[in-house]
Structure formats: C-alpha cells, structure tokens
Scaffold this motif. Structure first.
Motif, short mmCIF file in Angstrom:
data_model
loop_
_atom_site.label_atom_id
_atom_site.label_comp_id
_atom_site.label_asym_id
_atom_site.label_seq_id
_atom_site.Cartn_x
_atom_site.Cartn_y
_atom_site.Cartn_z
N TYR A 122 81.98 -59.18 56.55
CA TYR A 122 82.51 -60.07 57.49
C TYR A 122 81.98 -60.07 58.97
O TYR A 122 81.94 -61.06 59.59
CB TYR A 122 83.98 -60.01 57.50
N ALA A 123 81.70 -58.94 59.39
CA ALA A 123 81.50 -58.62 60.93
C ALA A 123 79.83 -58.90 60.92
O ALA A 123 79.43 -59.52 62.22
CB ALA A 123 81.69 -57.35 61.12
N LEU A 124 78.94 -58.90 60.04
CA LEU A 124 77.49 -59.05 60.24
C LEU A 124 76.95 -60.03 59.29
O LEU A 124 76.50 -61.03 59.88
CB LEU A 124 76.71 -57.80 60.35
N ASP A 125 76.88 -59.77 58.07
CA ASP A 125 76.09 -60.79 56.82
C ASP A 125 76.79 -62.18 57.20
O ASP A 125 75.61 -62.80 57.28
CB ASP A 125 76.36 -60.01 55.68
N VAL A 128 74.99 -63.58 60.35
CA VAL A 128 73.81 -63.77 60.45
C VAL A 128 73.18 -64.99 59.22
O VAL A 128 72.43 -65.96 59.92
CB VAL A 128 72.79 -62.43 59.86
N GLU A 129 73.96 -65.11 58.36
CA GLU A 129 73.61 -65.89 57.28
C GLU A 129 73.88 -67.40 57.51
O GLU A 129 73.32 -68.52 57.13
CB GLU A 129 73.68 -65.37 56.21
N LYS A 130 75.22 -67.36 58.27
CA LYS A 130 75.71 -68.67 58.10
C LYS A 130 75.82 -69.43 59.62
O LYS A 130 75.67 -70.59 59.68
CB LYS A 130 77.46 -68.37 57.97
N VAL A 131 75.50 -68.53 60.69
CA VAL A 131 75.67 -68.99 61.99
C VAL A 131 74.23 -68.79 62.53
O VAL A 131 73.77 -69.90 62.83
CB VAL A 131 76.73 -68.10 63.16
N VAL A 140 64.05 -67.05 59.00
CA VAL A 140 65.00 -65.56 59.28
C VAL A 140 64.91 -64.86 58.17
O VAL A 140 65.26 -65.32 57.09
CB VAL A 140 66.41 -66.00 59.74
N VAL A 141 64.72 -63.68 58.10
CA VAL A 141 64.52 -62.75 57.16
C VAL A 141 65.44 -61.73 57.67
O VAL A 141 65.57 -61.25 58.70
CB VAL A 141 63.19 -61.98 56.92
N TYR A 142 66.59 -61.18 56.43
CA TYR A 142 67.65 -60.52 56.85
C TYR A 142 67.70 -59.61 55.71
O TYR A 142 67.60 -60.00 54.67
CB TYR A 142 68.74 -61.13 57.24
N GLN A 143 68.00 -58.15 56.06
CA GLN A 143 68.42 -57.20 54.94
C GLN A 143 69.00 -56.13 55.74
O GLN A 143 68.95 -55.54 56.88
CB GLN A 143 67.14 -56.68 54.22
N ARG A 161 67.28 -64.30 71.66
CA ARG A 161 68.72 -64.90 71.87
C ARG A 161 69.49 -63.90 70.89
O ARG A 161 70.72 -63.83 70.92
CB ARG A 161 68.66 -66.25 71.52
N PHE A 162 69.21 -63.57 69.61
CA PHE A 162 69.94 -63.05 68.71
C PHE A 162 70.25 -61.43 69.47
O PHE A 162 71.39 -61.03 69.12
CB PHE A 162 69.19 -62.83 67.40
N PHE A 163 69.15 -60.98 69.77
CA PHE A 163 69.37 -59.42 70.22
C PHE A 163 70.24 -59.52 71.57
O PHE A 163 71.27 -58.64 71.79
CB PHE A 163 68.01 -59.13 70.84
#
Length: 331
Positions: A122-125, A128-131, A140-143, A161-163
C-alpha cells in the motif's frame, strides 16, 4: 498461531500483490529477482536508476496504518485484534526490563514478512505502479525485494521528480529514506562511459560489452558482500577449528556451495573464482593455526583439499533474453 495467520494472509493477498514484489513470497528467490530485474533493464529504455534505502523499516512500521491496511481485505475483528496484540508484544531486554513497542513488527515473528509486504504494497507498490508510472511519459522499471527497491526511468527529469517526492510519500507512513544510501545513477546503454552502477540484492549492476562486443547488463558480486562472506567464513572456522576435519567438511561444503549457488550468475565467473581462491587461503591459514606446529604445507593442503569434496565454482544460471533493438539516447 503466527504460521496459520501467515498462511491465511498469503492466501488473501497473493492475488493482490504486484508481480514486481519479489521478497518473502512463495516461489520467488533473490537470485531469480536479480535476473528478472537484469532482463527488464536489458530490454527497456531505462537510462536513470533511483536507488533508495528505507531506514530501519522493520522497526518503524506504524501499527495503526498496518491495521488500517489489513482492514481493507480482512473484516474479522478478532483476527485484527490478534495481529495488534502481536505487534504490541513486549520485548524483554537483557537487564530484565520490558519494552512495549509502538512501531515495528514482531521481532523474529513468522508473520512479520507478510505483514511487511502488505505495508509496502500500500505504501509503495501501488503508488509507483498506479500513480508514478501513469504520470511518466517514458518507461518505468520497478522491483522491490522486501524493503529494498529499485526504480528505473527513461528520462532524467522524471527520475529527479520521483526522488524528490519519495520522502514525502514514505513519510506519510512513518518511514524515511537513508540519504547516504540513496541517490540517482546514470544507467544507460547509450552512454557506456558515463553510465554508473548500482547495488541490489548483493550484486553490482552495470552495463558492459560481451566478448563479441554486444552491450549487456552484467551482475557481479558486490565487493562489500564479498568481504562480508569471507569474514563470516573466517569467523566460523575460528570458532570450529578444534573439530576433526571430517566434521568440518560437511558444513564447509554447504557454506561454499550456498555462495556459489547464489552468485553463480552469467558474467560473474571472475568474482566466483576470486572468492574460491580467497576461501581456500583462509581455510589453509586457519587450519595451520590449530597448533603451534604447522599442519600443512601448500602441497599437502592441496592433496587434503581433494578429500573434502568441496564444489568448484560454476555458473548455474542461463540467459535466454533476446537482444533488443538499439534505442536512441535519451536525456
């Protein structure tokens, strides 16, 4: 009870969890996660990497937030009350005092890993993936593996901007990043000399050329992890060196085989050989320190080594990723 609770929560949340959440989940290991990330970076138009470390994650999870998150999918109040009791269970200190934590998960608790995954789901995944991903014009690549995560961006301004936004997002859930372990790294096939490297799951990730001159994403044992593994082996040998050689042989084989199995990835043969040689010299020195008289010269040690049946280092991974087309350089 915690084992039963863990199984129940896994059954509820496994269908919800992101495919990019790799840690503490059935059928997902750290080496496989590193290969999956390597393949995604190899095939994507990623040119910037944000690496961030969450400071003291397992000690700082907010209990109220966690129970609220659980309430999204669990309606049983008795079950939620049980989880809250585990979260607030006292910790017995060496001086006999008891500390009742207001944050964090049960220390050593079987249910802690799945609770951690729910919290960061809820806090991160989802964020990152929805917003974040939807707001970016580039790839965007995320793991994420437990509390360790990597986010790759096609454009540098989107990485910045993300950082910039990340501390605020984590702060909402009583978490914070460790500034000294976080930053933005240039990571691009289009800028090989300017491309850096980042550390994830014990590996250095970096762009390099194969023997045939083709570009690829390589992984090699991180030097800090290399030294830690060697020190751990030395400390164990010093504690157990009084045991007969036959009793030392089996756990020694297991320790070295475990290292080779994890780090035996394509492109890491040099670091495997270095660890093998360093481990042999460490074992040679420790065995010779068991008495005032030297037990082995080097030739005698090599003859004895054969009787231990120690596995030789080898690459156990295969790469089947097809080479991507060359992407144009991005800012």
């Amino acid at each position: 009870m915690q084992m039963l609770a863990r199984r129940l929560l896994e059954a509820i949340y496994e269908p919800d969890f992101s495919d990019n959440s790799m840690g503490y989940r059935p059928g997902r290991g750290a080496r496989e996660a590193s290969k999956k990330l390597r393949d995604e970076l190899f095939l994507s138009r990623t040119h910037w990497i944000v690496e961030a470390d969450i400071k003291g994650f397992f000690d700082n999870m907010d209990h109220d937030w966690l129970v609220r998150m659980l309430g999204e999918r669990v309606a049983d109040r008795h079950f939620l009350r049980l989880i809250r009791k585990w979260l607030r269970a006292g910790i017995l200190e060496e001086d006999g005092s008891v500390i009742n934590p207001t944050t964090g998960t049960p220390q050593g608790g079987i249910v802690s890993p799945v609770l951690a995954n729910i919290y960061l789901h809820y806090a991160l995944d989802l964020w990152v993936e929805k917003v974040v991903r939807k707001a970016c014009r580039g790839q965007v690549v995320y793991q994420r593996y437990a509390d360790d995560f990597i986010v790759g961006f096609e454009y540098g301004d989107e990485a910045e901007r993300f950082f910039h936004d990340l501390p605020g997002r984590l702060g909402k859930f009583s978490l914070e990043i460790a500034p000294e372990k976080s930053g933005i790294v240039r990571f691009s096939r289009c800028d090989l000399h300017g491309s850096g490297r980042f550390v994830y799951l014990g590996f250095d990730f970096y762009w390099a050329r194969t023997r045939r001159g083709k570009l690829t994403v390589r992984r090699r044992t991180n030097k800090k992890k290399f030294q830690q593994a060697l020190k751990s082996l030395k400390d164990w040998l010093n504690r157990e060196k009084s045991l007969p050689l036959k009793q030392l042989a089996r756990p020694l084989r297991q320790k070295l085989a475990g290292h080779f199995n994890y780090y035996g990835v394509v492109g890491n043969s040099q670091m495997l050989s270095q660890f093998f040689n360093a481990a042999r010299h460490t074992i040679y020195r420790v065995l010779n320190s068991r008495s005032q008289k030297k037990s082995y010269n080097w030739d005698g040690f090599k003859a004895m080594w054969k009787t231990l049946d120690i596995p030789n280092p080898k690459i156990i991974e295969t790469l089947q990723t097809q080479s991507p087309c060359l992407f144009p350089a991005q800012s």
